[in-house]
Design an enzyme around this catalytic site. Structure first.
Site, PDB file in Angstrom:
ATOM      1  N   ASP A  17       0.786  -1.241   0.000  1.00  0.00           N
ATOM      2  CA  ASP A  17       0.000   0.000   0.000  1.00  0.00           C
ATOM      3  C   ASP A  17       0.818   1.291   0.000  1.00  0.00           C
ATOM      4  O   ASP A  17       0.322   2.338   0.376  1.00  0.00           O
ATOM      5  CB  ASP A  17      -0.995   0.044   1.178  1.00  0.00           C
ATOM      6  N   LYS A  20       3.003   1.381  -5.323  1.00  0.00           N
ATOM      7  CA  LYS A  20       3.751   0.849  -6.468  1.00  0.00           C
ATOM      8  C   LYS A  20       2.900   0.756  -7.728  1.00  0.00           C
ATOM      9  O   LYS A  20       3.272   1.272  -8.782  1.00  0.00           O
ATOM     10  CB  LYS A  20       4.307  -0.554  -6.138  1.00  0.00           C
ATOM     11  N   THR A  21       1.764   0.097  -7.625  1.00  0.00           N
ATOM     12  CA  THR A  21       0.908  -0.097  -8.797  1.00  0.00           C
ATOM     13  C   THR A  21       0.357   1.236  -9.292  1.00  0.00           C
ATOM     14  O   THR A  21       0.278   1.473 -10.503  1.00  0.00           O
ATOM     15  CB  THR A  21      -0.234  -1.079  -8.462  1.00  0.00           C
ATOM     16  N   HIS A  94       3.252  -7.189  -0.255  1.00  0.00           N
ATOM     17  CA  HIS A  94       2.911  -8.013   0.905  1.00  0.00           C
ATOM     18  C   HIS A  94       4.012  -9.040   1.147  1.00  0.00           C
ATOM     19  O   HIS A  94       4.496  -9.672   0.211  1.00  0.00           O
ATOM     20  CB  HIS A  94       1.567  -8.708   0.668  1.00  0.00           C
TER      21      HIS A  94
END
Length: 146
Positions: A17, A20-21, A94
């Protein structure tokens, strides 16, 4: 072995969170990867998280790659007047998917380490930084969510 000067392989790494994306999606938008019609359909979508479970959970599970074309002044300075193709690997944040990050790091020339300004470096941040440094990869630190 021939080394292509017009290619750069970069992994985006960070704790879960930290963006990155979202960063990779913004790079694709900025590079003009989407046509006018796609703009309406994909606004606000996380294009890189294509799996059903990824969309449901809102996290990246599998590392994915994309490419952007850069033709700015640094490309010409690097001896690539036609531009440079930057292959970007969007990695999971994660800890359960650390193997995906390690595999991604084995294929890149450098790393963009993303850190959330309000949370600072967290355990997965330290993990991916250690792996990148152990592989002697150059690291660019990007502070996000300022």
């Amino acid at each position: 072995m021939t080394v292509r000067q017009d290619l750069r392989n970069v992994a985006i790494v960070a704790h879960v969170d930290h963006g990155k994306t979202t960063l990779v999606d913004a790079m694709l938008w900025e590079a003009g990867a989407f046509g006018a019609r796609a703009t309406e359909e994909t606004t606000g979508e996380r294009v890189m998280d294509s799996g059903e479970l990824e969309r449901e959970k809102g996290i990246t599970i599998l590392a994915k790659n994309t490419a952007v074309h850069y033709s700015g002044p640094s490309a010409a300075d690097a001896g690539c007047p036609e531009g440079i193709i930057i292959n970007v690997i969007d990695t999971p944040g994660h800890a359960d998917f650390g193997g995906e990050v390690e595999r991604g790091l084995s294929m890149v020339d450098g790393v963009v380490l993303l850190v959330d300004a309000s949370e600072g470096p967290l355990p997965q941040t330290r993990f991916v930084l250690r792996k990148a440094l152990a592989a002697n990869l150059p690291v660019i630190l990007v502070v996000n969510k300022v």
